[in-house]
Every structure is written in C-alpha cells, then in structure tokens.
Design a protein around this motif. Structure first.
Motif, PDB file in Angstrom:
ATOM      1  N   LEU A   1      28.980  34.577  50.102  1.00 28.90           N
ATOM      2  CA  LEU A   1      27.793  33.915  49.541  1.00 28.90           C
ATOM      3  C   LEU A   1      27.584  34.316  48.084  1.00 28.90           C
ATOM      4  N   GLN A   2      27.780  35.605  47.830  1.00 27.54           N
ATOM      5  CA  GLN A   2      27.581  36.126  46.471  1.00 27.54           C
ATOM      6  C   GLN A   2      28.491  35.396  45.480  1.00 27.54           C
ATOM      7  N   ALA A   3      29.760  35.249  45.852  1.00 30.72           N
ATOM      8  CA  ALA A   3      30.706  34.596  44.931  1.00 30.72           C
ATOM      9  C   ALA A   3      30.371  33.110  44.774  1.00 30.72           C
ATOM     10  N   MET A   4      29.955  32.469  45.869  1.00 33.39           N
ATOM     11  CA  MET A   4      29.582  31.047  45.784  1.00 33.39           C
ATOM     12  C   MET A   4      28.443  30.866  44.771  1.00 33.39           C
ATOM     13  N   TRP A   5      27.446  31.710  44.882  1.00 31.57           N
ATOM     14  CA  TRP A   5      26.241  31.528  44.047  1.00 31.57           C
ATOM     15  C   TRP A   5      26.481  32.046  42.630  1.00 31.57           C
ATOM     16  N   PHE A   6      27.233  33.144  42.505  1.00 36.19           N
ATOM     17  CA  PHE A   6      27.551  33.670  41.165  1.00 36.19           C
ATOM     18  C   PHE A   6      28.324  32.612  40.356  1.00 36.19           C
ATOM     19  N   SER A   7      29.053  31.781  41.067  1.00 38.49           N
ATOM     20  CA  SER A   7      29.833  30.733  40.386  1.00 38.49           C
ATOM     21  C   SER A   7      28.915  29.816  39.592  1.00 38.49           C
TER      22      SER A   7
ATOM     23  N   ALA B   1      28.489  35.751  24.404  1.00 43.68           N
ATOM     24  CA  ALA B   1      28.430  37.144  24.898  1.00 43.68           C
ATOM     25  C   ALA B   1      28.046  37.151  26.381  1.00 43.68           C
ATOM     26  N   ARG B   2      27.103  36.294  26.744  1.00 43.15           N
ATOM     27  CA  ARG B   2      26.676  36.246  28.157  1.00 43.15           C
ATOM     28  C   ARG B   2      27.789  35.684  29.045  1.00 43.15           C
ATOM     29  N   PHE B   3      28.514  34.703  28.530  1.00 45.66           N
ATOM     30  CA  PHE B   3      29.639  34.153  29.299  1.00 45.66           C
ATOM     31  C   PHE B   3      30.686  35.248  29.541  1.00 45.66           C
ATOM     32  N   LYS B   4      30.999  36.009  28.456  1.00 42.68           N
ATOM     33  CA  LYS B   4      32.005  37.067  28.610  1.00 42.68           C
ATOM     34  C   LYS B   4      31.533  38.133  29.593  1.00 42.68           C
ATOM     35  N   SER B   5      30.231  38.386  29.619  1.00 41.59           N
ATOM     36  CA  SER B   5      29.793  39.399  30.587  1.00 41.59           C
ATOM     37  C   SER B   5      29.915  38.871  32.022  1.00 41.59           C
ATOM     38  N   THR B   6      29.772  37.552  32.213  1.00 41.95           N
ATOM     39  CA  THR B   6      30.047  37.032  33.576  1.00 41.95           C
ATOM     40  C   THR B   6      31.540  37.146  33.896  1.00 41.95           C
ATOM     41  N   LEU B   7      32.389  37.013  32.869  1.00 41.84           N
ATOM     42  CA  LEU B   7      33.827  37.144  33.128  1.00 41.84           C
ATOM     43  C   LEU B   7      34.180  38.584  33.503  1.00 41.84           C
ATOM     44  N   ARG B   8      33.534  39.540  32.818  1.00 47.78           N
ATOM     45  CA  ARG B   8      33.775  40.941  33.201  1.00 47.78           C
ATOM     46  C   ARG B   8      33.312  41.156  34.640  1.00 47.78           C
ATOM     47  N   GLY B   9      32.166  40.564  34.986  1.00 48.74           N
ATOM     48  CA  GLY B   9      31.668  40.667  36.367  1.00 48.74           C
ATOM     49  C   GLY B   9      32.633  40.015  37.338  1.00 48.74           C
TER      50      GLY B   9
ATOM     51  N   SER C   1      39.359  31.366  50.301  1.00 41.23           N
ATOM     52  CA  SER C   1      38.183  30.785  50.970  1.00 41.23           C
ATOM     53  C   SER C   1      37.526  29.783  50.011  1.00 41.23           C
ATOM     54  N   ALA C   2      36.485  29.130  50.506  1.00 43.57           N
ATOM     55  CA  ALA C   2      35.749  28.178  49.662  1.00 43.57           C
ATOM     56  C   ALA C   2      35.137  28.873  48.446  1.00 43.57           C
ATOM     57  N   ALA C   3      34.891  30.183  48.553  1.00 41.57           N
ATOM     58  CA  ALA C   3      34.348  30.913  47.394  1.00 41.57           C
ATOM     59  C   ALA C   3      35.328  30.848  46.221  1.00 41.57           C
ATOM     60  N   ASP C   4      36.627  30.826  46.528  1.00 36.58           N
ATOM     61  CA  ASP C   4      37.612  30.726  45.441  1.00 36.58           C
ATOM     62  C   ASP C   4      37.562  29.352  44.782  1.00 36.58           C
ATOM     63  N   ILE C   5      37.174  28.350  45.552  1.00 39.29           N
ATOM     64  CA  ILE C   5      37.087  27.000  44.976  1.00 39.29           C
ATOM     65  C   ILE C   5      35.891  26.924  44.018  1.00 39.29           C
ATOM     66  N   MET C   6      34.762  27.474  44.443  1.00 37.98           N
ATOM     67  CA  MET C   6      33.572  27.484  43.577  1.00 37.98           C
ATOM     68  C   MET C   6      33.855  28.289  42.307  1.00 37.98           C
ATOM     69  N   PHE C   7      34.465  29.435  42.482  1.00 44.50           N
ATOM     70  CA  PHE C   7      34.649  30.457  41.463  1.00 44.50           C
ATOM     71  C   PHE C   7      35.849  30.125  40.558  1.00 44.50           C
ATOM     72  N   GLY C   8      36.962  29.751  41.195  1.00 50.61           N
ATOM     73  CA  GLY C   8      38.209  29.513  40.451  1.00 50.61           C
ATOM     74  C   GLY C   8      38.083  28.320  39.513  1.00 50.61           C
ATOM     75  N   PHE C   9      37.351  27.290  39.918  1.00 40.15           N
ATOM     76  CA  PHE C   9      37.177  26.112  39.063  1.00 40.15           C
ATOM     77  C   PHE C   9      36.636  26.510  37.693  1.00 40.15           C
ATOM     78  N   ASN C  10      35.648  27.440  37.687  1.00 39.65           N
ATOM     79  CA  ASN C  10      35.005  27.831  36.420  1.00 39.65           C
ATOM     80  C   ASN C  10      36.021  28.308  35.389  1.00 39.65           C
ATOM     81  N   LEU C  11      37.081  28.936  35.882  1.00 38.42           N
ATOM     82  CA  LEU C  11      37.998  29.590  34.946  1.00 38.42           C
ATOM     83  C   LEU C  11      38.795  28.582  34.117  1.00 38.42           C
ATOM     84  N   ARG C  12      38.751  27.309  34.506  1.00 39.80           N
ATOM     85  CA  ARG C  12      39.417  26.289  33.683  1.00 39.80           C
ATOM     86  C   ARG C  12      38.809  26.248  32.281  1.00 39.80           C
TER      87      ARG C  12
END
Ligand SMILES: N[C@@H](CCC(=O)N[C@@H](CS)C(=O)NCC(=O)O)C(=O)O
Length: 218
Positions: free
Chosen positions: A94-100, A133-141, A157-168
């Motif tokens: 859940l954390q990764a889904m929402w952090f995305s 700066a805030r974006f980079k701190s989410t990347l460090r997180g 898992s689906a968390a990787d789909i929510m999360f991995g997409f952002n990295l594009r």
C-alpha cells in the motif's frame, strides 16, 4: 469490452501495462493534454476532473490510476499481483502504491512549469528549483524502498506498476547516474514483455521535446 481513456506516457500507462500483465484487452481512446480532449462534456462524463486514466468496464467508469489498478488486481487474484488483506507485505504494498502519487504529483508540477505554460517566460526558476529538489528527495526515498529486484521481497506486484511508471520521467529532470539502483530497476520493468507490449500501444508522447530540462538560472 473495456475502454481505456489514455494519453501517451501519462499515468494511464500504468493501466495499459497492467492490462498486458493480466492478458486483458481494452479498446484505447486516445486523448491529448495539449489538445484538452478530456476537458469536454464527454471527458467529464468519464472522469470528473477531465483526467486520465479513466476505464470503462461493466457499464461503470472508474478514474484514479491507483483505484483502477487495485480493482483489476483484486478481480484477477490468480495473477498474484496484489498483496491482499492479511498478507505480511500488505503495508509495504500500500505504501508503495500511494507513494507513487507523491512522486507523480511532483513530476506533474515539473511538467506544468517546464512544458505546459503558454508563456514559458512566466515559469518561476525558484519554484522549479524547489520542485526539482523535492522530486530528487522522492527518488532518494524510492531508492530505499526497493527490496531487491522489485519493491516487495516476494517479487513483482502491482506496486511496481504504480511506482515503476514514474521512473520514465526521471531522465528529463534528474540524472540517473545519481540513482543507479533505480535505473537498474526501470531496466527490469522495461524488460518485461507486458511493459514492452504496453509501450507499443502507448502512442507518441507529446510532453518532452528535449532530452533534459535543467533548473533555470535565477
Ligand atoms: N491521481 C490521478 C491523477 C490523474 C492525472 O492528473 N492525470 C494527468 C495525466 S498523468 C491528466 O490527465 N492531466 C490532464 C489535466 O490535468 O488536465 C491518477 O493517478 O489517476
């Protein structure tokens, strides 16, 4: 038949990718943010703020990528992409889904400042500096949230789909060489056959015209 309202390289890619992971077909309705095609009576009928993704399924329409992703994985438990209530990995899932969305909202604000202002001279260097700066701190997180190859120790898992997409979006606003683990992770996402099939259907992105958008001088 499902219908996915989609903008290339936007959050609707999450749903496109998940549909491929699940082996599901959907008709794609292509939209354009620059063209404002969701900001029409028909667009507001499927998504009240005129945003994508929106998914029409079983006579209902859903919006919010996380809610759509969660609904689809619940309906297809055999694919093993959810971590259901009671699973020890549920909190991290859940954390990764929402952090995305914490991360995606910063990408959206960077896009707004760098790409979408009618008069680019109105962009504020100070705001862009702060957002970067805030974006980079989410990347460090994000880097600390990887549990090996994927977000969760037990695997994709689906968390990787929510999360991995952002990295594009990372190469446009940050340097991947500062985040080698995230770069490797995006490479693993991109190597998945379902991701590649989704990319083929994604369409031509209309956001980025440069390889990198530096923080302007001020
Ligand atoms: N939290 C929502 C955000 C949806 C969203 O803002 N989508 C963007 C594309 S990534 C959009 O449609 N923007 C068009 C607009 O705001 O007019 C979700 O995850 O679905």
């Amino acid at each position: 038949m499902m219908r996915l309202h989609h903008v290339p390289m936007s959050r609707s890619f999450r749903v496109l990718w998940l549909l491929e992971e699940l082996g599901l077909e959907a008709e794609l309705v292509m939209h354009s943010i620059r063209g404002g095609t969701m900001h029409t009576p028909e667009g507001y009928a499927v998504s009240p703020a005129g945003r994508v993704p929106a998914l029409e399924l079983d006579g209902e329409t859903m919006f919010e990528s996380g809610a759509i992703v969660q609904t689809l994985v619940e309906r297809h438990p055999d694919a093993g992409l959810e971590r259901a209530v009671g699973d020890t990995e549920r909190p991290a899932y859940l954390q990764a889904m929402w952090f995305s969305e914490t991360m995606a909202s910063l990408i959206e604000q960077l896009n707004m400042n760098h790409l979408f202002l009618r008069d680019p001279s109105l962009a504020s260097p100070v705001v862009i500096k702060l957002l970067t700066a805030r974006f980079k701190s989410t990347l460090r997180g994000a880097d600390t949230m990887l549990a090996g190859d994927w977000v969760l120790p037990s695997g994709f898992s689906a968390a990787d789909i929510m999360f991995g997409f952002n990295l594009r979006a990372v190469p446009y606003y940050a340097r991947f060489d500062e985040f080698p683990r995230l770069q490797g992770y995006l490479g693993r996402c991109a190597a998945r056959p379902a991701y590649q099939r989704a990319l083929e259907k994604d369409g031509e992105q209309e956001f980025y015209t440069k390889d990198f958008y530096p923080v302007p001088e001020h």
